[in-house]
Design a protein around this motif. Structure first.
Motif, PDB file in Angstrom:
ATOM      1  N   HIS A  26       0.440   4.130   2.175  1.00 17.16           N
ATOM      2  CA  HIS A  26       0.343   3.967   4.137  1.00 17.16           C
ATOM      3  C   HIS A  26       1.890   3.702   3.927  1.00 17.16           C
ATOM      4  CE1 HIS A  26      -4.411   3.941   4.123  1.00 17.16           C
ATOM      5  NE2 HIS A  26      -3.435   4.241   3.367  1.00 17.16           N
ATOM      6  N   CYS A  59      -4.167   1.209  12.150  1.00 18.05           N
ATOM      7  CA  CYS A  59      -2.491   0.802  11.342  1.00 18.05           C
ATOM      8  C   CYS A  59      -2.513   2.342  10.411  1.00 18.05           C
ATOM      9  CB  CYS A  59      -2.463   0.374   9.877  1.00 18.05           C
ATOM     10  SG  CYS A  59      -3.494   0.382   8.731  1.00 18.05           S
ATOM     11  N   CYS A  60      -1.440   2.550   9.652  1.00 19.85           N
ATOM     12  CA  CYS A  60      -1.298   3.517   8.241  1.00 19.85           C
ATOM     13  C   CYS A  60      -1.055   4.932   8.865  1.00 19.85           C
ATOM     14  CB  CYS A  60      -2.463   3.425   8.073  1.00 19.85           C
ATOM     15  SG  CYS A  60      -2.669   2.158   7.385  1.00 19.85           S
ATOM     16  N   MET A  72      -6.181  -3.920   3.692  1.00 19.45           N
ATOM     17  CA  MET A  72      -7.203  -3.031   4.191  1.00 19.45           C
ATOM     18  C   MET A  72      -7.471  -2.892   2.802  1.00 19.45           C
ATOM     19  SD  MET A  72      -4.729   0.013   5.461  1.00 19.45           S
ATOM     20  CE  MET A  72      -6.282   1.360   5.612  1.00 19.45           C
ATOM     21  N   HIS A  93       2.713   0.173   3.624  1.00 18.18           N
ATOM     22  CA  HIS A  93       3.408  -1.002   4.314  1.00 18.18           C
ATOM     23  C   HIS A  93       2.644  -2.053   3.662  1.00 18.18           C
ATOM     24  CE1 HIS A  93      -1.337  -1.548   4.742  1.00 18.18           C
ATOM     25  NE2 HIS A  93      -1.304  -0.203   5.048  1.00 18.18           N
ATOM     26  N   MET A  96       1.481  -0.868  -0.394  1.00 18.07           N
ATOM     27  CA  MET A  96       0.038  -0.101   0.273  1.00 18.07           C
ATOM     28  C   MET A  96       1.015   0.949   0.389  1.00 18.07           C
ATOM     29  SD  MET A  96      -2.917   0.053   2.738  1.00 18.07           S
ATOM     30  CE  MET A  96      -4.537   0.770   1.637  1.00 18.07           C
TER      31      MET A  96
END
Ligand SMILES: [Cu+2]
Lengths: 132, 346
Positions: free
Chosen positions: A79, B67-68, A106, A81, A76
């Motif tokens: 983001h 997250c993120c 996600m 990750h 991603m």
């Protein structure tokens, strides 16, 4: 209360209007960054959160490429990750490779980077997917 | 210095050292709020403080993804006369879609729910200097078309603080002004450390991050207030984020909110929040088209009951608007929190 009601209406309107509504699977072809291979990535289902399986068809000048070392990374990018589960790749013959355990943890924009090498030649292509 | 609701602003800002110079009619109350000071606690200024607290911390807490790296930096706060407070809150978040790299809305195809209990405490260290800690748990249910995934665990721990240069509520036409900071420690499970294919077991960002910012808060009489602020966040580079080395760009967040106080026990506010982050460096190269942004609308209701209790409910929704959203998950969230004052000055 009026504010909350307005917010809920806005969200509901977005939920019902904005989706692409497509049910077809994924099917895209890309020429590698070095122009050596063509990467044809398909999946029967729309990419979704959870584990996904793709088929990668590798060709060079129209001929299937067997015996290549293929790696696939999911990221991603916005983001920063990937996911914790390792992606599996197995040869299926006639230039096709089964790419399994592709975990999209996600919703959002993901990149799948497919790399292939055989003998001294190496090439890669990145596919952009919107995971609903 | 003006007075709001009968509270002389300079006095409530005095800390332990300054207290000794307070005239003899003022006195110290430790660990409880005296019934006789009810008029002080029902003042408009305190309501403003509580509802601004919700705007500053409650809103951000619920909508930040596990997250993120979308942690919030404004953090909690204490009202002028409070020495310490403890807050228990729980939030429920439903992602309803996402914005893709082109800023187009993509509707969610499966139902997910994220729940978070959170316990936080804050104490006044010295005059306008306050600091706090927040611990949270994260439970996620991912309703996939073919499989339901459930994950739970502790989330990231957050330490936060603020220093008030101009006391909150402001003075006349000058708004209250505070410097804010927060430090998030990656005690939760990182996105690249999870084992569930749907990410249900991801409970943290995996990265330490620091946010610094400013907050403006202004009471206009006893019946209306506004608040605004901004923070800049910096995340630690990820040496191995699932096979990638990632260096995040600074993240900017701004918000503005305002609302009325009704009958001195109920405050309402509505506001807008916006965040933006540049594209990260992935393995040393700038990721093309990977900047992210989103905007949210939120509403807050804060109700005082008893002498020391405060109930805060917030609702918020990210806006599926292509001019403001890009590369981010969109959620709707509700948070309920109960706050208890455990020490106060009069
Ligand atoms: Cu993400």
């Amino acid at each position: 209360m009026r504010t909350i009601r307005w917010m809920l209406m806005a969200v509901l309107a977005a939920c019902t209007d904005g989706g692409d509504g497509s049910t077809a699977g994924f099917d895209e072809t890309k020429t590698g960054d070095h122009g050596l291979y063509a990467f044809h990535l398909t999946s029967a289902d729309v990419p979704q959160q959870g584990s996904n399986t793709f088929t990668l068809e590798l060709t060079a000048s129209g001929s299937p490429v067997d015996g290549a070392t293929v790696t696939v990374d999911a990221l991603m990018p916005a983001h920063g990750h990937g996911s914790g589960t390792p992606i599996t790749v197995s040869a299926a013959g006639n230039g096709r490779y089964t790419v399994g355990n592709v975990s999209f943890t996600m919703a959002g924009a993901w990149d799948l980077t497919c790399s292939a090498s055989r003998a001294a030649s190496q090439d890669s292509a990145t596919f952009h997917l919107d995971v609903p | 210095m003006c007075t709001a609701g009968g509270v002389p602003s300079p006095r409530v800002y005095m800390g332990a050292h300054a207290l000794q110079s307070i005239p003899s009619h003022a006195h110290r109350v430790t660990g409880m709020v005296r019934a006789g000071s009810a008029s002080v606690w029902r003042s408009g200024l305190l309501h403003v403080s509580w509802v601004v607290l919700a705007v500053c911390s409650g809103v951000g807490t619920a909508r930040a993804a596990a997250c993120c790296g979308t942690g919030y930096g404004v953090g909690g706060r204490l009202a002028p006369a409070e020495r310490a407070a403890v807050t228990m809150q729980a939030s429920g978040t439903v992602p309803y879609g996402s914005m893709n790299a082109d800023g187009r809305f993509v509707r969610a195809r499966s139902v997910s729910l994220e729940g978070r209990p959170e316990l936080s405490g804050m104490v006044r260290l010295w005059r306008g200097l306050q600091a706090g800690l927040a611990f949270r748990g994260v439970t996620q249910v991912r309703g996939l078309p073919r499989k339901r995934a459930v994950g739970t665990g502790i989330g990231d721990v957050r330490a936060f603080g603020r220093y008030e240069l101009v006391p909150s509520g402001g003075s006349g036409w000058v708004p209250g002004f505070a410097l804010t900071a927060s430090l998030t420690l990656p005690t939760g499970r990182a996105p690249w450390a999870g084992r569930d294919p749907a990410g249900a077991d991801v409970t943290g960002t995996g990265l330490a991050s620091l946010r610094v910012g400013v907050a403006l808060e202004h009471a206009l009489g006893e019946d209306f207030f506004w608040a605004a602020g901004g923070t800049v966040g910096l995340s630690q580079p990820a040496a191995n984020a699932g096979g990638f080395r990632v260096e995040h760009a600074p993240q900017l967040q701004v918000f503005a909110a305002g609302g009325p106080t009704l009958r001195r026990t109920l405050s309402l506010a509505a506001g807008l929040h916006y965040q933006r982050e540049g594209a990260p460096l992935i393995n040393g190269r700038l990721a093309p088209g990977a900047d992210r942004s989103k905007a949210a609308l939120f509403g807050v209701a804060s109700w005082e009951f008893g002498e020391r209790w405060n109930l805060v409910v917030t609702a918020q929704a990210d806006l599926p608007y292509d001019r403001t959203g890009r590369n981010d998950e969109l959620t709707a969230a509700v948070t309920g929190g109960l706050r208890c004052i455990v020490g106060a000055w009069e």
